[in-house]
Design an enzyme around this catalytic site. Structure first.
Site, short mmCIF file in Angstrom:
data_model
loop_
_atom_site.label_atom_id
_atom_site.label_comp_id
_atom_site.label_asym_id
_atom_site.label_seq_id
_atom_site.Cartn_x
_atom_site.Cartn_y
_atom_site.Cartn_z
N HIS A 299 -0.38 -0.75 -10.26
CA HIS A 299 -1.07 -1.68 -9.35
C HIS A 299 -1.38 -3.01 -10.06
O HIS A 299 -2.54 -3.42 -10.14
CB HIS A 299 -2.36 -1.05 -8.79
CG HIS A 299 -2.79 -1.66 -7.47
ND1 HIS A 299 -3.20 -0.91 -6.40
CD2 HIS A 299 -2.86 -2.95 -7.07
CE1 HIS A 299 -3.51 -1.72 -5.40
NE2 HIS A 299 -3.31 -2.96 -5.78
N ARG B 240 0.85 -1.19 0.00
CA ARG B 240 0.00 0.00 0.00
C ARG B 240 0.88 1.25 0.00
O ARG B 240 1.88 1.33 0.73
CB ARG B 240 -0.91 0.03 1.23
CG ARG B 240 -2.07 -0.96 1.17
CD ARG B 240 -3.09 -0.59 0.07
NE ARG B 240 -4.24 -1.49 0.02
CZ ARG B 240 -4.37 -2.53 -0.81
NH1 ARG B 240 -3.41 -2.84 -1.66
NH2 ARG B 240 -5.47 -3.27 -0.80
P1 NAP Z 1 -1.58 -10.77 6.03
O1 NAP Z 1 -1.63 -12.23 5.77
O2 NAP Z 1 -2.60 -10.15 6.93
O3 NAP Z 1 -0.10 -10.44 6.57
C1 NAP Z 1 0.28 -9.22 7.07
C2 NAP Z 1 1.67 -9.33 7.64
O4 NAP Z 1 2.11 -8.03 8.08
C3 NAP Z 1 1.75 -10.25 8.86
O5 NAP Z 1 2.96 -10.97 8.85
C4 NAP Z 1 1.73 -9.26 10.02
O6 NAP Z 1 2.37 -9.73 11.20
C5 NAP Z 1 2.54 -8.12 9.43
N1 NAP Z 1 2.26 -6.86 10.14
C6 NAP Z 1 1.09 -6.20 10.24
N2 NAP Z 1 1.22 -5.09 10.98
C7 NAP Z 1 2.51 -5.05 11.38
C8 NAP Z 1 3.26 -4.18 12.17
N3 NAP Z 1 2.71 -3.08 12.73
N4 NAP Z 1 4.55 -4.43 12.39
C9 NAP Z 1 5.11 -5.53 11.84
N5 NAP Z 1 4.46 -6.42 11.04
C10 NAP Z 1 3.18 -6.18 10.83
O7 NAP Z 1 -1.67 -9.95 4.66
P2 NAP Z 1 -1.29 -10.46 3.17
O8 NAP Z 1 -2.38 -11.30 2.61
O9 NAP Z 1 0.09 -11.03 3.19
O10 NAP Z 1 -1.34 -9.06 2.38
C11 NAP Z 1 -0.51 -7.95 2.75
C12 NAP Z 1 -0.99 -6.70 2.02
O11 NAP Z 1 -0.70 -6.76 0.63
C13 NAP Z 1 -2.52 -6.50 2.02
O12 NAP Z 1 -2.93 -5.93 3.26
C14 NAP Z 1 -2.73 -5.58 0.85
O13 NAP Z 1 -2.66 -4.24 1.30
C15 NAP Z 1 -1.54 -5.85 -0.05
N6 NAP Z 1 -1.93 -6.41 -1.37
C16 NAP Z 1 -1.48 -5.80 -2.50
C17 NAP Z 1 -1.81 -6.31 -3.74
C18 NAP Z 1 -1.34 -5.65 -5.03
O14 NAP Z 1 -1.81 -5.99 -6.11
N7 NAP Z 1 -0.40 -4.72 -4.98
C19 NAP Z 1 -2.59 -7.48 -3.83
C20 NAP Z 1 -3.01 -8.09 -2.66
C21 NAP Z 1 -2.67 -7.55 -1.42
P3 NAP Z 1 1.79 -11.01 11.99
O15 NAP Z 1 2.15 -12.20 11.14
O16 NAP Z 1 2.53 -11.00 13.27
O17 NAP Z 1 0.30 -10.81 12.10
#
Ligand code: NAP
Length: 314
Positions: free
Chosen positions: A277, A229
């Site tokens: 994106h 993001r």
């Molecule tokens: P997820 O499974 O919820 O994983 C989030 C990770 O970030 C977890 O490891 C979490 O830690 C860590 N985290 C969250 N807050 C934190 C903090 N304050 N300090 C340190 N680590 C933190 O999410 P995901 O499915 O991997 O997706 C991640 C993001 O990618 C989405 O939220 C979305 O914004 C983005 N995205 C982008 C696209 C694109 O096309 N560009 C597509 C899909 C998603 P814990 O493991 O300890 O909970």
């Protein structure tokens, strides 16, 4: 009678219709309905809403909602707009999306590792100059955010021979990955990584995380990939760090405002690759199958799928 499920979005009708077409085939016991075509009785009994950037007033007009299934993986806007009184929010967790994102991270890591921005620049000035080759194992890639997408990316990078460090909110162990957490872990990851990748969700804690102080703490000439993001980065601070060469190159797929305004300095910056994106587009078929499975399980057992933690913001 078929159970009505509300489709509540601010995407265009053709896109909505495509979702209905796929979902209807997978959920024959239910009737997937555009919110604006539901009558009061149907709105009154719908237990589930499938959403993509919904108008919060429309969600509030479904008084019997038990839970909400988002068609997207990122939920920061839902969390901000629906607030803590919202029914449980289930986000899209699609292994195919994770595979596509991991492929993108590997591709753009190679782009940086094999110095493609430099050779592109050299070509523009007809410069024949060979830079030394470095093995993947000589580079550390630091992944901020080790969730579904971060873990998939880490596995790909590891298999390609890179050293991989991961940073998450909780302390955890991931095979073959140097896992870090907390402020001290972030400091170490930034200090030691040649390429820093953001796969963090946008939350109050991660907004503005990568700012001037953090860029200054990175290796001189480090590279950055942000595929999660835009607001995780302070844009003016990144531009300043790129101008001094402290950050040698940034590959950016996400921005504070999308589409990226034509006035953005990123467009013409020689050390920035702007992507619209595209790192991990949703696959409608795999996503719809996951949504449908969650809904069928709920109707069969009454069990809600795992929801996001609204206070944590992801
Ligand atoms: P997820 O499974 O919820 O994983 C989030 C990770 O970030 C977890 O490891 C979490 O830690 C860590 N985290 C969250 N807050 C934190 C903090 N304050 N300090 C340190 N680590 C933190 O999410 P995901 O499915 O991997 O997706 C991640 C993001 O990618 C989405 O939220 C979305 O914004 C983005 N995205 C982008 C696209 C694109 O096309 N560009 C597509 C899909 C998603 P814990 O493991 O300890 O909970």
């Amino acid at each position: 009678m078929k159970k009505p499920i509300a489709l509540v979005t601010r995407i265009d009708r053709a896109d909505e219709q495509s979702w209905v077409n796929v979902l209807a085939g997978l959920l024959p016991e239910s009737e997937i309905m555009f919110f604006d075509e539901m009558n009061d009785a149907q709105r009154g009994v719908a237990e589930i809403a499938i959403v993509a950037n919904p108008d919060p007033a429309h969600v509030a007009a479904l008084p019997n909602l038990r839970w909400i299934h988002s068609l997207w993986a990122g939920v920061e806007r839902l969390v901000a707009e629906l607030g803590s009184a919202a029914p449980p929010i289930v986000r899209l967790e699609d292994p195919e999306l994770a595979r596509v994102m991991a492929e993108a991270i590997l591709a753009w890591t190679y782009y940086l590792h094999r110095d493609m921005p430099t050779y592109r620049r050299q070509q523009g000035a007809a410069i024949w100059h060979q830079h030394p080759y470095r093995r993947p194992g000589d580079l550390t890639v630091g992944i901020l955010g080790m969730g579904l997408l971060g873990k998939a990316a880490a596995a790909q990078l590891k298999a390609a021979g890179f050293r991989v460090t991961g940073w998450a909110r909780s302390s955890q162990q991931v095979d073959g990955i140097d896992m870090l957490s907390a402020e001290s872990g972030l400091d170490r990851l930034l200090r030691e990584s040649d390429i820093v990748v953001s796969l963090l969700p946008l939350t109050p804690e991660t907004r503005g995380l990568l700012d001037a102080r953090r860029f200054a703490s990175m290796k001189a000439g480090a590279r950055l990939i942000n595929f999660s993001r835009g607001p995780i980065i302070v844009d003016a601070d990144l531009i300043a760090a790129l101008n001094t060469g402290q950050i040698a190159h940034a590959v950016l797929d996400v921005f504070d405002t999308e589409p990226l305004p034509s006035s953005s300095p990123y467009w013409l910056h020689g050390s920035v690759t702007v992507l619209p994106h595209i790192s991990a587009p949703t696959d409608r078929n795999t996503a719809a199958a996951i949504v449908a499975d969650n809904i069928k399980r709920y109707y069969a057992t009454g069990a809600l799928p795992v929801a996001i933690d609204i206070r944590r913001g992801y």
